[in-house]
Design a protein around this motif. Structure first.
Motif, PDB file in Angstrom:
ATOM      1  N   PRO A 154      44.745  49.642  52.421  1.00 27.54           N
ATOM      2  CA  PRO A 154      44.174  49.225  51.133  1.00 27.54           C
ATOM      3  C   PRO A 154      42.645  49.258  51.161  1.00 27.54           C
ATOM      4  O   PRO A 154      42.041  48.916  52.173  1.00 27.54           O
ATOM      5  CB  PRO A 154      44.666  47.786  50.966  1.00 27.54           C
ATOM      6  N   ALA A 155      42.044  49.693  50.061  1.00 25.99           N
ATOM      7  CA  ALA A 155      40.576  49.745  49.970  1.00 25.99           C
ATOM      8  C   ALA A 155      40.147  49.184  48.629  1.00 25.99           C
ATOM      9  O   ALA A 155      39.632  49.911  47.776  1.00 25.99           O
ATOM     10  CB  ALA A 155      40.104  51.186  50.143  1.00 25.99           C
ATOM     11  N   PRO A 156      40.421  47.887  48.407  1.00 32.97           N
ATOM     12  CA  PRO A 156      40.127  47.341  47.078  1.00 32.97           C
ATOM     13  C   PRO A 156      38.631  47.186  46.832  1.00 32.97           C
ATOM     14  O   PRO A 156      37.883  46.797  47.727  1.00 32.97           O
ATOM     15  CB  PRO A 156      40.815  45.977  47.095  1.00 32.97           C
ATOM     16  N   GLU A 157      38.218  47.492  45.626  1.00 35.15           N
ATOM     17  CA  GLU A 157      36.829  47.264  45.200  1.00 35.15           C
ATOM     18  C   GLU A 157      36.650  45.759  45.018  1.00 35.15           C
ATOM     19  O   GLU A 157      37.532  45.082  44.489  1.00 35.15           O
ATOM     20  CB  GLU A 157      36.589  48.003  43.885  1.00 35.15           C
ATOM     21  N   ASP A 185      33.602  40.337  43.423  1.00 36.76           N
ATOM     22  CA  ASP A 185      32.678  39.206  43.596  1.00 36.76           C
ATOM     23  C   ASP A 185      31.503  39.219  42.625  1.00 36.76           C
ATOM     24  O   ASP A 185      31.048  38.180  42.153  1.00 36.76           O
ATOM     25  CB  ASP A 185      32.082  39.204  45.017  1.00 36.76           C
ATOM     26  N   HIS A 186      31.003  40.422  42.350  1.00 36.81           N
ATOM     27  CA  HIS A 186      29.776  40.518  41.558  1.00 36.81           C
ATOM     28  C   HIS A 186      30.055  40.511  40.055  1.00 36.81           C
ATOM     29  O   HIS A 186      29.144  40.622  39.253  1.00 36.81           O
ATOM     30  CB  HIS A 186      29.052  41.811  41.927  1.00 36.81           C
ATOM     31  N   VAL A 187      31.333  40.406  39.695  1.00 37.35           N
ATOM     32  CA  VAL A 187      31.682  40.473  38.272  1.00 37.35           C
ATOM     33  C   VAL A 187      31.519  39.109  37.615  1.00 37.35           C
ATOM     34  O   VAL A 187      32.042  38.114  38.102  1.00 37.35           O
ATOM     35  CB  VAL A 187      33.131  40.967  38.103  1.00 37.35           C
ATOM     36  N   GLN A 188      30.779  39.077  36.524  1.00 33.20           N
ATOM     37  CA  GLN A 188      30.601  37.802  35.824  1.00 33.20           C
ATOM     38  C   GLN A 188      31.303  37.872  34.477  1.00 33.20           C
ATOM     39  O   GLN A 188      30.926  38.662  33.620  1.00 33.20           O
ATOM     40  CB  GLN A 188      29.116  37.527  35.607  1.00 33.20           C
ATOM     41  N   LEU A 189      32.331  37.053  34.343  1.00 30.97           N
ATOM     42  CA  LEU A 189      33.052  37.025  33.079  1.00 30.97           C
ATOM     43  C   LEU A 189      33.139  35.592  32.581  1.00 30.97           C
ATOM     44  O   LEU A 189      33.316  34.660  33.364  1.00 30.97           O
ATOM     45  CB  LEU A 189      34.464  37.590  33.267  1.00 30.97           C
ATOM     46  N   ALA A 206      26.306  49.503  36.480  1.00 34.81           N
ATOM     47  CA  ALA A 206      27.478  50.389  36.442  1.00 34.81           C
ATOM     48  C   ALA A 206      28.663  49.828  37.231  1.00 34.81           C
ATOM     49  O   ALA A 206      29.809  49.907  36.793  1.00 34.81           O
ATOM     50  CB  ALA A 206      27.101  51.761  36.981  1.00 34.81           C
ATOM     51  N   ARG A 207      28.372  49.232  38.384  1.00 34.35           N
ATOM     52  CA  ARG A 207      29.479  48.777  39.230  1.00 34.35           C
ATOM     53  C   ARG A 207      30.272  47.679  38.542  1.00 34.35           C
ATOM     54  O   ARG A 207      31.497  47.679  38.536  1.00 34.35           O
ATOM     55  CB  ARG A 207      28.900  48.278  40.554  1.00 34.35           C
ATOM     56  N   GLU A 208      29.550  46.739  37.942  1.00 36.45           N
ATOM     57  CA  GLU A 208      30.232  45.641  37.264  1.00 36.45           C
ATOM     58  C   GLU A 208      31.058  46.166  36.080  1.00 36.45           C
ATOM     59  O   GLU A 208      32.209  45.781  35.886  1.00 36.45           O
ATOM     60  CB  GLU A 208      29.198  44.617  36.780  1.00 36.45           C
ATOM     61  N   PHE A 209      30.472  47.076  35.322  1.00 42.37           N
ATOM     62  CA  PHE A 209      31.202  47.663  34.196  1.00 42.37           C
ATOM     63  C   PHE A 209      32.473  48.372  34.669  1.00 42.37           C
ATOM     64  O   PHE A 209      33.529  48.258  34.059  1.00 42.37           O
ATOM     65  CB  PHE A 209      30.315  48.654  33.425  1.00 42.37           C
ATOM     66  N   ALA A 210      32.354  49.108  35.776  1.00 38.77           N
ATOM     67  CA  ALA A 210      33.512  49.873  36.268  1.00 38.77           C
ATOM     68  C   ALA A 210      34.649  48.929  36.657  1.00 38.77           C
ATOM     69  O   ALA A 210      35.811  49.169  36.319  1.00 38.77           O
ATOM     70  CB  ALA A 210      33.108  50.740  37.452  1.00 38.77           C
ATOM     71  N   VAL A 211      34.305  47.862  37.350  1.00 38.00           N
ATOM     72  CA  VAL A 211      35.351  46.923  37.797  1.00 38.00           C
ATOM     73  C   VAL A 211      36.007  46.261  36.589  1.00 38.00           C
ATOM     74  O   VAL A 211      37.244  46.160  36.511  1.00 38.00           O
ATOM     75  CB  VAL A 211      34.759  45.877  38.768  1.00 38.00           C
ATOM     76  N   ILE A 212      35.212  45.843  35.619  1.00 38.77           N
ATOM     77  CA  ILE A 212      35.789  45.180  34.437  1.00 38.77           C
ATOM     78  C   ILE A 212      36.665  46.167  33.656  1.00 38.77           C
ATOM     79  O   ILE A 212      37.747  45.815  33.182  1.00 38.77           O
ATOM     80  CB  ILE A 212      34.671  44.598  33.539  1.00 38.77           C
ATOM     81  N   GLU A 213      36.219  47.407  33.569  1.00 38.79           N
ATOM     82  CA  GLU A 213      37.024  48.412  32.865  1.00 38.79           C
ATOM     83  C   GLU A 213      38.399  48.554  33.510  1.00 38.79           C
ATOM     84  O   GLU A 213      39.425  48.620  32.823  1.00 38.79           O
ATOM     85  CB  GLU A 213      36.282  49.758  32.874  1.00 38.79           C
ATOM     86  N   SER A 214      38.419  48.587  34.833  1.00 37.19           N
ATOM     87  CA  SER A 214      39.697  48.731  35.538  1.00 37.19           C
ATOM     88  C   SER A 214      40.550  47.474  35.431  1.00 37.19           C
ATOM     89  O   SER A 214      41.773  47.560  35.335  1.00 37.19           O
ATOM     90  CB  SER A 214      39.454  49.074  37.018  1.00 37.19           C
ATOM     91  N   MET A 215      39.914  46.302  35.446  1.00 38.35           N
ATOM     92  CA  MET A 215      40.676  45.050  35.330  1.00 38.35           C
ATOM     93  C   MET A 215      41.301  44.902  33.943  1.00 38.35           C
ATOM     94  O   MET A 215      42.435  44.491  33.788  1.00 38.35           O
ATOM     95  CB  MET A 215      39.756  43.844  35.576  1.00 38.35           C
ATOM     96  N   GLY A 264      43.442  48.754  33.212  1.00 39.77           N
ATOM     97  CA  GLY A 264      44.419  49.271  34.168  1.00 39.77           C
ATOM     98  C   GLY A 264      44.088  50.631  34.756  1.00 39.77           C
ATOM     99  O   GLY A 264      44.859  51.176  35.537  1.00 39.77           O
ATOM    100  N   LYS A 265      42.931  51.208  34.394  1.00 41.77           N
ATOM    101  CA  LYS A 265      42.672  52.558  34.913  1.00 41.77           C
ATOM    102  C   LYS A 265      42.095  52.495  36.327  1.00 41.77           C
ATOM    103  O   LYS A 265      41.406  51.539  36.680  1.00 41.77           O
ATOM    104  CB  LYS A 265      41.781  53.355  33.979  1.00 41.77           C
ATOM    105  N   PRO A 266      42.396  53.502  37.146  1.00 36.63           N
ATOM    106  CA  PRO A 266      41.932  53.478  38.533  1.00 36.63           C
ATOM    107  C   PRO A 266      40.410  53.378  38.616  1.00 36.63           C
ATOM    108  O   PRO A 266      39.707  54.005  37.822  1.00 36.63           O
ATOM    109  CB  PRO A 266      42.397  54.818  39.097  1.00 36.63           C
ATOM    110  N   ILE A 267      39.935  52.606  39.579  1.00 34.82           N
ATOM    111  CA  ILE A 267      38.500  52.403  39.743  1.00 34.82           C
ATOM    112  C   ILE A 267      37.793  53.742  39.977  1.00 34.82           C
ATOM    113  O   ILE A 267      36.651  53.931  39.571  1.00 34.82           O
ATOM    114  CB  ILE A 267      38.205  51.405  40.901  1.00 34.82           C
ATOM    115  N   ARG A 268      38.491  54.673  40.599  1.00 31.13           N
ATOM    116  CA  ARG A 268      37.872  55.975  40.840  1.00 31.13           C
ATOM    117  C   ARG A 268      37.473  56.633  39.508  1.00 31.13           C
ATOM    118  O   ARG A 268      36.424  57.250  39.394  1.00 31.13           O
ATOM    119  CB  ARG A 268      38.868  56.865  41.584  1.00 31.13           C
ATOM    120  N   GLU A 269      38.338  56.476  38.502  1.00 36.19           N
ATOM    121  CA  GLU A 269      38.038  57.053  37.185  1.00 36.19           C
ATOM    122  C   GLU A 269      36.925  56.280  36.488  1.00 36.19           C
ATOM    123  O   GLU A 269      35.986  56.861  35.958  1.00 36.19           O
ATOM    124  CB  GLU A 269      39.286  57.028  36.290  1.00 36.19           C
ATOM    125  N   SER A 270      37.056  54.953  36.462  1.00 39.15           N
ATOM    126  CA  SER A 270      36.039  54.187  35.718  1.00 39.15           C
ATOM    127  C   SER A 270      34.675  54.292  36.405  1.00 39.15           C
ATOM    128  O   SER A 270      33.655  54.384  35.736  1.00 39.15           O
ATOM    129  CB  SER A 270      36.462  52.727  35.517  1.00 39.15           C
TER     130      SER A 270
END
Ligand code: NAI
Ligand code: MG
Length: 493
Positions: free
Chosen positions: A22-25, A28-32, A113-122, A125-131
């Protein structure tokens, strides 16, 4: 050299099938926030409806946050704020100054960008690689691209005196949440309009993060307003008398409703609707490359792509080989945690969409097509669909005619060029197509004859802010992207 035991162990592991660790992104840095209100006139304000609804993570079914449901009154407030900002600030500002704000938004998206990508995937449901590699960088690029046009409109439309339209109402879907927001906002702002944007109800979070970013960018209040809610909120925006233009991306069904709603009014409209794209493989194509392109076209992003290559046409002489290669590739696709960097296929966006896809799979079986799915295991919680293909499909099958919007490919064969052109064009849609061949002449011939807005050759699903995108027939009208994407937000003398 490896010791015998180690060799044995590796051989055993290989024969049993192996997988990546497993290589989960990190999140931690996501603020919601727990609860989001509406972004109107530069501030977050509670909805007068007092209603909120949850947005869930489709990979876990857990609620991520609550989001305000904008009622008619709230939509009216947002439109009034947009009108005031248009009249008093944005339309009076020198175009080069407007451009600076848009550049700033682009840079801020890159920074976060990183925070946006993680939130988009959360949220979707799209893979982090895509977002991470597609959605977020492309969203920033759209702002960069259109920022450059802001003070050059007279060069884009020489001798035509372009002027903004006024207040734009923009309604976007859940498959590319931030990217669709960028496709809509960037050209509208660059042409001097103000905006009320409504994100989709299952994926509102990156638009709300964008609202925070826009507030931090110092963009004058009211230039961009973001209201959340479902269909009723969208309908209130469409029917608001002080909205000058509607830009919509979503289902053909809702697109038709919008067109009816604005009939007889002065509103300008662009609609980007569904698709049932043909991906065509000739016997002279580089087959391995084509198979990878097909996989990219329909399975990555769970098939939640309006231009997905959902119909595959293979020349008869190579059909057997292509189907075998495709099945082999399906077995290796990694389905699961969208936040894992190895994941190819993430979660289906919502329970409702999963049901739609399952109904179509059942329909395909009952219509007599031959069904195959990846044997992969699926997580316990969440909404999942195995990558699926149907062979023995005929033109009259509903799975060959209707948009499924899931990782489901229907495969047909053909013998001649004219046969495949007829079959490919035989659909109510016309958004995109793909051609795989070694012959440039075939590419030019089919490129001309496909009734589709975008035709890719020896590649698929490639996007760039400089190239226009849009459909024929029931896939809608109007173009987004490129120079052509400016025109729908302008009026001319
Ligand atoms: P939808 O068309 O209902 O939703 C798209 C957007 O329109 C959302 O923001 C939604 O809140 C809004 N909306 C819904 N009803 C409205 C109305 N009466 N007036 C104004 N806005 C309204 O799409 P849905 O139900 O999420 O998906 C259904 C099917 O549509 C999918 O299975 C897929 O086939 C297709 N679809 C196509 C998309 C595309 O990119 N072309 C995107 C999303 C869905
Ligand atoms: Mg969600």
């Amino acid at each position: 050299m490896l010791k015998n035991k180690e060799q044995e162990r590796l051989a055993l592991e290989f024969s049993q099938g192996w997988s990546y660790a497993p290589a989960p992104e990190s999140t931690d840095h996501v603020q919601l926030q727990e609860r989001y209100s509406l972004f109107i006139d530069g501030k977050f304000v509670a909805p007068s409806s007092k209603k909120y609804f949850p947005t869930v993570n489709p990979a876990t079914e857990q609620v991520i946050a609550e989001v305000a449901e904008a009622g008619k009154k709230d939509v009216d407030k947002a439109v009034k704020a947009a009108r005031k900002a248009y009249d008093e600030v944005w339309s009076k500002m020198p175009a080069s100054e407007r451009g600076k704000y848009i550049f700033r938004i682009a840079r801020l998206i890159q920074e976060r960008a990183r925070e946006f990508a993680v939130i988009e995937s959360m949220d979707g449901g799209k893979p982090i690689r895509e977002s991470r590699d597609v959605d977020i960088p492309l969203a920033a690029n759209h702002f960069f691209y259109y920022a450059g046009w802001a003070d050059k409109l007279s060069y884009a439309f020489p001798n035509r005196r372009p002027r903004p339209v006024g207040v734009a109402g923009q309604i976007i879907p859940w498959n590319f949440p931030l990217l669709m927001a960028a496709w809509k906002l960037a050209p509208a702002l660059a042409t001097g309009n103000t905006v009320v944007l409504k994100p989709a109800e299952t994926t509102p979070l990156t638009a709300l993060k964008l609202a925070e970013l826009i507030r931090d960018s110092g963009l004058p209040p009211g230039v961009v307003n973001i209201v959340t809610g479902a269909g009723a909120t969208g309908a209130a925006l469409v029917s608001h008398p002080d909205v000058d233009k509607i830009a919509f991306t979503g289902s053909t069904e809702v697109g038709k409703m919008i067109q009816r709603a604005v009939a007889g009014t002065n509103k300008k409209v662009t609609l980007e609707l569904g698709g049932k794209a043909a991906n065509i493989i000739f016997e002279d194509a580089p087959l391995d490359q084509a198979v990878e392109g097909i996989v990219n076209g329909i399975y990555f992003n769970q098939g939640h792509v309006c231009c997905a290559g959902s119909r595959l046409f293979v020349q008869e002489s190579v059909a057997h080989t292509v189907v075998r290669k495709l099945k082999d590739r399906l077995k290796t696709l990694i389905v699961g945690d969208p936040l894992d960097k190895n994941t190819d296929v993430g979660a289906i966006n919502s329970a409702g969409q999963l049901k739609t896809i399952r109904d179509y799979i059942a329909l395909g079986k009952s219509e007599g097509a031959e069904f195959y799915e990846s044997p992969c295991a699926l997580p316990q919680a969440g909404y999942w669909c195995r990558p699926t293909l149907f062979t023995g499909v005929s033109q009259s099958h509903r799975i060959a005619q209707e948009e499924i919007f899931g990782p489901v490919l229907s495969i047909q064969t053909f013998r001649t060029v004219s046969e495949v052109i007829d079959k490919a064009n035989n659909t109510p849609y016309g958004l995109s197509a793909g051609i795989w061949t070694d012959k440039g002449s075939k590419i030019f011939n089919l490129g001309q004859q496909m009734r589709a807005g975008v035709v890719w050759a020896n590649t698929y699903n490639k996007f760039d802010p400089t190239s226009p995108f849009g459909g024929y027939k029931e896939s809608g009208f109007g173009r987004e992207g490129g120079l052509q994407g400016l025109a729908p937000y302008l009026q001319f003398d």
